[in-house]
Design an enzyme around this catalytic site. Structure first.
Site, short mmCIF file in Angstrom:
data_model
loop_
_atom_site.label_atom_id
_atom_site.label_comp_id
_atom_site.label_asym_id
_atom_site.label_seq_id
_atom_site.Cartn_x
_atom_site.Cartn_y
_atom_site.Cartn_z
N SER A 29 0.83 -1.21 0.00
CA SER A 29 0.00 0.00 0.00
C SER A 29 0.86 1.26 0.00
O SER A 29 0.33 2.36 -0.06
CB SER A 29 -0.87 0.00 1.27
OG SER A 29 -0.01 -0.07 2.41
N HIS A 196 18.97 0.76 -4.72
CA HIS A 196 18.58 0.84 -6.13
C HIS A 196 19.50 1.74 -6.94
O HIS A 196 19.49 1.70 -8.15
CB HIS A 196 17.11 1.20 -6.29
CG HIS A 196 16.75 2.64 -6.01
ND1 HIS A 196 16.64 3.16 -4.76
CD2 HIS A 196 16.47 3.66 -6.85
CE1 HIS A 196 16.29 4.43 -4.83
NE2 HIS A 196 16.19 4.77 -6.09
N HIS A 258 22.83 5.26 -0.78
CA HIS A 258 22.94 5.58 -2.21
C HIS A 258 24.22 6.37 -2.53
O HIS A 258 24.98 6.02 -3.43
CB HIS A 258 21.75 6.41 -2.68
CG HIS A 258 20.41 5.77 -2.46
ND1 HIS A 258 20.22 4.42 -2.50
CD2 HIS A 258 19.19 6.32 -2.22
CE1 HIS A 258 18.93 4.16 -2.28
NE2 HIS A 258 18.30 5.29 -2.10
N LEU A 412 28.47 14.40 -23.66
CA LEU A 412 27.89 13.10 -24.02
C LEU A 412 26.55 12.98 -23.31
O LEU A 412 26.44 12.43 -22.23
CB LEU A 412 28.85 11.98 -23.60
CG LEU A 412 28.38 10.54 -23.71
CD1 LEU A 412 27.95 10.19 -25.13
CD2 LEU A 412 29.50 9.59 -23.31
N1 LIG Z 1 9.63 5.66 -1.39
C1 LIG Z 1 10.72 5.56 -2.14
O1 LIG Z 1 10.87 6.22 -3.17
C2 LIG Z 1 11.80 4.62 -1.74
C3 LIG Z 1 11.74 3.90 -0.56
N2 LIG Z 1 12.73 3.01 -0.25
C4 LIG Z 1 12.67 2.20 0.96
O2 LIG Z 1 11.49 1.43 0.93
C5 LIG Z 1 11.01 1.20 2.23
C6 LIG Z 1 9.56 1.62 2.29
O3 LIG Z 1 9.48 3.00 1.98
P1 LIG Z 1 8.08 3.69 1.60
O4 LIG Z 1 7.29 2.82 0.71
O5 LIG Z 1 8.40 5.04 1.17
O6 LIG Z 1 7.40 3.76 3.03
P2 LIG Z 1 5.87 3.93 3.44
O7 LIG Z 1 5.86 4.87 4.58
O8 LIG Z 1 5.03 4.25 2.25
O9 LIG Z 1 5.55 2.46 4.01
C7 LIG Z 1 5.18 1.33 3.23
C8 LIG Z 1 4.01 0.62 3.87
O10 LIG Z 1 4.44 0.07 5.10
C9 LIG Z 1 3.40 0.17 6.07
N3 LIG Z 1 3.89 0.96 7.21
C10 LIG Z 1 4.24 2.27 7.24
N4 LIG Z 1 4.66 2.63 8.46
C11 LIG Z 1 4.58 1.53 9.23
C12 LIG Z 1 4.88 1.25 10.58
N5 LIG Z 1 5.35 2.19 11.38
N6 LIG Z 1 4.68 -0.01 11.04
C13 LIG Z 1 4.21 -0.97 10.22
N7 LIG Z 1 3.92 -0.75 8.92
C14 LIG Z 1 4.10 0.46 8.43
C15 LIG Z 1 2.25 0.87 5.40
O11 LIG Z 1 1.36 -0.13 4.94
P3 LIG Z 1 0.13 -0.64 5.80
O12 LIG Z 1 -0.16 0.33 6.88
O13 LIG Z 1 -0.97 -0.75 4.79
O14 LIG Z 1 0.58 -1.96 6.28
C16 LIG Z 1 2.86 1.53 4.20
O15 LIG Z 1 1.95 1.65 3.13
C17 LIG Z 1 11.91 2.00 3.17
O16 LIG Z 1 12.83 1.13 3.73
C18 LIG Z 1 12.60 3.00 2.23
O17 LIG Z 1 13.91 3.28 2.68
C19 LIG Z 1 13.78 2.81 -1.09
C20 LIG Z 1 13.89 3.48 -2.27
C21 LIG Z 1 12.91 4.46 -2.69
O1 LIG Z 2 15.74 5.48 -1.30
C1 LIG Z 2 15.17 6.52 -1.57
O2 LIG Z 2 15.31 7.02 -2.79
C2 LIG Z 2 14.37 7.98 -3.30
C3 LIG Z 2 15.01 8.59 -4.53
O3 LIG Z 2 15.14 7.62 -5.53
P1 LIG Z 2 15.30 8.08 -7.04
O4 LIG Z 2 15.52 6.83 -7.77
O5 LIG Z 2 14.00 8.75 -7.41
O6 LIG Z 2 16.44 9.01 -7.08
C4 LIG Z 2 14.06 9.01 -2.25
O7 LIG Z 2 13.02 9.85 -2.72
C5 LIG Z 2 13.58 8.32 -1.00
O8 LIG Z 2 13.42 9.29 0.03
C6 LIG Z 2 14.57 7.31 -0.51
O9 LIG Z 2 13.97 6.52 0.50
#
Ligand SMILES: NC(=O)C1=CN([C@@H]2O[C@H](COP(=O)(O)OP(=O)(O)OC[C@H]3O[C@@H](n4cnc5c(N)ncnc54)[C@H](OP(=O)(O)O)[C@@H]3O)[C@@H](O)[C@H]2O)C=CC1
Ligand SMILES: O=C1O[C@H](COP(=O)(O)O)[C@@H](O)[C@H](O)[C@H]1O
Length: 509
Positions: A29, A196, A258, A412
């Site tokens: 989600s 990533h 990163h 480039l």
């Molecule tokens: N967002 C990005 O662009 C990037 C994120 N990441 C990594 O991905 C991971 C998830 O990030 P992101 O998707 O942004 O995070 P979110 O805050 O969107 O969390 C993902 C899901 O986890 C559940 N969640 C959130 N907080 C909690 C909590 N405190 N306890 C239990 N469940 C929780 C929720 O789902 P529900 O409540 O439905 O269970 C939520 O939809 C992180 O480790 C982040 O570092 C890495 C690269 C890019």
């Molecule tokens: O890991 C994360 O990366 C994104 C940025 O990723 P990018 O591929 O769009 O550069 C960042 O927004 C996020 O906070 C972090 O958790």
């Protein structure tokens, strides 16, 4: 993409996961799942890279019907996508809701997966399950326990890879604890710690640029390079992500992983081979030479709202009032080895800045002597995103009768040079690596330990000394204190390179 390479790569996937796979995305989600994980899976599907008989299950606590889940994701799959392809992709995807720490939820999930495997007539030894943790780190362990206990069938030859997102821990001790706990649940050979940035085209290119161009090798050291800047900027804030972000802040979110990976590839010695182990060996050696970062070398900031109504960090309901969480940081890393002694590696990362950009800027020393005294310095720029490019700021005689020196770009830009070539998204390439069983672009445990050792002291210092981040306005270039900070390190801000318009040359001549 030529057909032959597509065939080879798909073959590797099919050999590894030949019975098919169920991909389970935990945290479906959330932000990462909708913006990156599902779009990457979609592109793999569209380009026929997924194993035969693949199904994808999104799992999270939020209650969502399949249709509502698809609607959440569809906007991120790309513009002008063929509706039939999108529909075919969604026919592979389902959504299950449940808790992260409750046996019954995992038993229910196992039943759901098994029914799906049965319907695909998957053989017992080929019921591969790929677990993807798109979750905040606070719940990694609970979910890994649930997977290991209920979803992994110990007596089969099926594969159970697990992808874990960064940040891996919050500090060296928490990282070590997580490594220990995870090792009791999943083998290292099944564990893929994803960063990533290692899947981004220009990051993958750093090794080629450095080691396949003999003209750069003699210059790549403290004799010729005066500073290296690694910059990450996003023109949007953390809206709605405060629940995750406030606990980690920009240093743990982006820098410790990163940007440090980028630094390692820029600064490491030549590896003995191009395989994952050889490269990671060199990265670890390099990281162990980086001195722990000091507070004096660090500037932190937090964005405040602007006049156009953009909210400040603390205006977000998911952020606690009075938070000292940095949304901007600038810090300097010093590498204690013969090659880099005295060269500052300056890392900068900020949310809610004036633009989105990730780049590396290698600034060379000033031109010696007085013959061309005062001309601009050479700079090699690797633009990681957007619009991948490499350009070299280069001094050239002004064409025509003048003998003036002009700084120009040897350019480039990928869009121009490789016009019709599709550059895959980082997650697409990394998930494909997992499907092939290739660990090369994932983070090894000793890399993580070395990385936390560099950052821990400074992170603790920020907390112990209750450092209040400098305010900067949403949409600005960051805190005003930055210029003085960079000047102190001898960084020279140059004019942009000059590209001479052709008609002007004709006119002058
Ligand atoms: N967002 C990005 O662009 C990037 C994120 N990441 C990594 O991905 C991971 C998830 O990030 P992101 O998707 O942004 O995070 P979110 O805050 O969107 O969390 C993902 C899901 O986890 C559940 N969640 C959130 N907080 C909690 C909590 N405190 N306890 C239990 N469940 C929780 C929720 O789902 P529900 O409540 O439905 O269970 C939520 O939809 C992180 O480790 C982040 O570092 C890495 C690269 C890019
Ligand atoms: O890991 C994360 O990366 C994104 C940025 O990723 P990018 O591929 O769009 O550069 C960042 O927004 C996020 O906070 C972090 O958790």
């Amino acid at each position: 993409m030529p057909n032959s390479s597509k065939r080879i790569s798909s073959q590797a996937v099919h050999d590894h996961m030949h019975g098919g796979v169920t991909v389970i995305v935990f945290g479906a989600s959330g932000d990462l799942a909708k913006k990156k994980t599902f779009p990457a899976l979609y592109r793999l599907f569209k380009n026929a890279r997924l194993p035969v008989s693949t199904k994808i299950i999104g799992y999270a606590r939020s209650h969502l019907e399949d249709q509502a889940f698809h609607e959440k994701v569809v906007g991120y799959l790309g513009k002008d996508e063929d509706p039939k392809t999108v529909q075919d992709f969604f026919s592979l995807c389902s959504y299950v809701s449940g808790k992260y720490d409750e046996d019954d939820s995992f038993i229910n999930l196992d039943n759901f997966i098994t029914a799906s495997e049965d319907s695909r007539n998957m053989q017992d030894n080929q019921r591969n399950r790929l677990f993807y943790m798109a979750l905040p780190p606070s719940v990694f362990l609970d979910v890994a326990r649930g997977c290991s206990k209920h979803l992994v069938k110990k007596d089969t030859a099926s594969l159970y890879p697990i992808i874990i997102e960064k940040p891996f821990g919050k500090s060296l001790p928490t990282c070590n604890q997580l490594l220990k706990d995870m090792s009791g649940l999943f083998q290292e050979s099944d564990t893929y710690r994803i960063d990533h940035y290692l899947g981004k085209e220009m990051v993958k290119n750093i090794m080629t640029v450095r080691f396949a161009n003999v003209l750069l090798s003699p210059l790549w050291n403290n004799q010729h390079i005066s500073s290296v800047q690694i910059t990450f900027k996003e023109n949007f804030g953390t809206e709605g992500r405060g629940g995750y972000f406030d606990e980690f802040g920009i240093i743990r979110d982006v820098m410790q992983n990163h940007l440090l990976q980028v630094l390692s590839l820029l600064a490491m010695e030549r590896p003995i081979g191009r395989d994952g182990e050889a490269i990671r060996d060199e990265k670890v050696k390099l990281l162990r030479c980086v001195k722990p970062i000091t507070l004096e070398d660090t500037l932190v900031g937090q964005y405040v709202g602007n006049n156009s109504g953009k909210p400040g960090y603390q205006d977000d309901d998911t952020v606690p009032k009075g938070s000292r969480c940095p949304t901007f940081a600038l810090t300097t890393l010093w590498i204690d080895n013969e090659r880099w002694d005295g060269v500052p590696f300056i890392m900068k990362a900020g949310k809610a800045m004036e633009r989105s950009k990730v780049e590396v800027r290698v600034q060379f020393k000033k031109v010696p002597g007085s013959l061309f005294g005062g001309v601009s310095r050479n700079e090699l720029v690797l633009r990681i995103q957007p619009n991948e490019a490499i350009y070299l700021k280069f001094n050239n005689k002004r064409p025509g009768l003048s003998s003036e020196t002009l700084l120009t770009d040897l350019d480039l830009t990928y869009q121009e040079r490789y016009e019709n070539m599709r550059i895959p998204e980082a997650y697409e390439s990394l998930i494909l690596d997992v499907l092939k069983g290739d660990h090369s672009n994932f983070v090894r445990d000793d890399e993580l330990q070395a990385a936390w050792t560099i950052f821990d002291g400074m992170l603790n210092g920020l907390e112990e000394q209750e450092v209040v981040p400098k305010p900067y306005t949403y949409g600005s270039r960051g805190p005003a204190e930055e210029s003085a900070f960079l000047q102190r390190l001898g960084v020279v801000r140059q004019n942009p390179g000059y590209t001479w318009p052709k008609q002007d040359i004709d006119e002058e001549e």
